[in-house]
Design a protein around this motif. Structure first.
Motif: not given
Length: 449
Positions: A55-71
């Motif tokens: 089972y995957t998020y967008n096709g791979d395990p682990p799925g793709p990384t979300i890079r976020a910023r505080s605020g």
């Protein structure tokens, strides 16, 4: 009893490490990044020459990384193309109850749900995984996990390794049968004897002779890793679940239970180019020749001068306030041979029951005890990051001195924690993050009012 791995499991270090791709926003505004993720089944080559359904998020395990910023807000549209309900939890994130993804509201097959993450918290290595009640253990085991790396000005101002020298290592174990199928049995840690790093079996990774920042994430259901470099080389520990420590800690061993994260800097300049060093695991269960090696680092000459550094001071954490409430929490499950249920304070999880009521804005001290005599547990709280005060009569380990959301508790041990509940009101779970245990009932709920 343990079983031998299938012949398809490759010899150690024959498969190269891959690093999860960074997911690009589908849209950006002045305040918000929007992402799209689809959950579906895929048959992938994990063991060379074979295909395994995951089972995957967008096709791979682990799925793709979300890079976020505080605020800066993140909104993720999650589409469920599996044939069972799902729920996506941002582990370590301070989110509203409706966006916590803790299993109360699921995404039906063929449907979708939008999760909003305000990111009103400091930098941290967070991760996303399934949290569907009674299904979370199998869904995580079959691959539903991905990284969510949150940064801020404090972290960005430091001269730590970055870019291709900032590498996530998502660790887990698995049990493959002779046809390379993932074998799922609740509580079957003894037979999960193939170690995967970023979805690759006991891989090799080429590193330059310079500093690397390694973000270690234990995404296993049950396995606790005790890691060391084969030459007993030093890890510079710089962070844990909730971001950077106040100061780096030097150690040659790393303990990482399911759900926990540790960030370390390793200076591969101390190794001669052309040499290798193995990351070992010293903790069972399982034969040492199967679970005792995690990955190998192959050192090559540095391509340029290494301008990174590990400062003596990384950040300043808030002063611990005086707690206004103190609580006792007991984790226990049926010992082997006596049953298959698990409890918090003697109760099996009931999603209709509120176990603890907390006044918004208060600081609480929880003493969490593992009442079992042979079975380790760990403890995870949603919504908040906490501080580990001590382990019974002993001080907390220096690597636990930062912000945490998951903590190991060995048989007969008590851990004292402190958290301030000053973000969102509502209902959230707390549970053992040895996920098979929570699936057996070791979960409860608090309500912030």
């Amino acid at each position: 009893a343990t079983v031998a791995p299938p012949a398809a499991v490759p010899a150690p270090f024959t498969v190269p490490l891959t690093v999860p791709q960074t997911l690009r926003p589908v849209r950006r505004t002045a305040t918000t990044d929007y992402y799209s993720v689809t959950m579906h089944r895929r048959r992938l080559e994990i063991l060379p020459g074979t295909r395994t359904e995951v089972y995957t998020y967008n096709g791979d395990p682990p799925g793709p990384t979300i890079r976020a910023r505080s605020g800066r807000r993140v909104v993720v549209q999650q589409r469920n193309r599996l044939d069972m309900p799902t729920a996506v939890h941002l582990h370590g994130g301070a989110t509203t109850p409706g966006d916590d993804g803790s299993g109360g509201v699921t995404i039906a097959p063929g449907e979708e749900r939008v999760y909003a993450y305000p990111n009103h918290q400091p930098h941290a290595t967070l991760w996303m995984h399934d949290h569907t009640h009674h299904m979370e253990a199998e869904h995580l085991y079959r691959g539903l996990s991905s990284l969510y790396l949150l940064t801020d000005a404090t972290e960005e101002a430091l001269p730590l390794p970055r870019g291709s020298f900032d590498v996530p290592l998502v660790l887990r174990d698995a049990h493959f049968d002779a046809d390379a199928r993932l074998v799922w049995t609740m509580g079957d840690v003894e037979n999960r004897n193939t170690i995967l790093v970023n979805g690759r079996p006991t891989p090799r990774f080429r590193v330059q002779a310079r500093r690397y920042r390694l973000r270690l994430v234990n995404s296993s259901n049950m396995r606790i890793f005790l890691l060391r470099l084969a030459d007993s080389g030093i890890f510079n520990v710089i962070g844990s679940d909730g971001g950077l420590l106040e100061a780096p800690v030097d150690t040659s061993y790393l303990l990482l239970s399911p759900g926990e994260r540790l960030e370390v800097v390793v200076d591969f300049a101390r190794y001669t180019p052309g040499s290798s060093v193995v990351l070992e695991n010293l903790m069972g269960p399982g034969p040492t020749d199967q679970v005792g090696q995690v990955m190998r680092f192959d050192v090559v000459p540095a391509a340029a001068r290494d301008r990174s550094a590990v400062p003596a001071r990384l950040r300043t954490l808030p002063t611990l306030p005086t707690p206004t409430v103190r609580r006792q929490v007991e984790l226990r499950m049926d010992e082997p041979g006596t049953g298959h249920r698990a409890y918090i304070d003697g109760k099996v999880f009931d999603p209709a029951r509120i176990d603890t009521t907390i006044a918004w804005g208060t600081t609480e001290e929880w003493t969490v005890t593992n009442a079992n005599t042979t079975i380790p547990h760990n403890f995870h709280m949603h919504l908040v990051q906490f501080r580990v005060l001590d382990r019974g009569p002993n001080p907390a380990d220096p690597t636990e001195s930062g912000l945490k959301d998951t903590v190991t508790i060995f048989p007969g041990q008590s851990v004292r924690l402190q958290a301030t509940f000053n973000t969102w009101r509502g209902v959230y779970p707390y549970h053992c993050h040895m996920v098979d245990h929570s699936g057996m009932g070791m979960m409860a709920q608090f309500r912030v009012v």
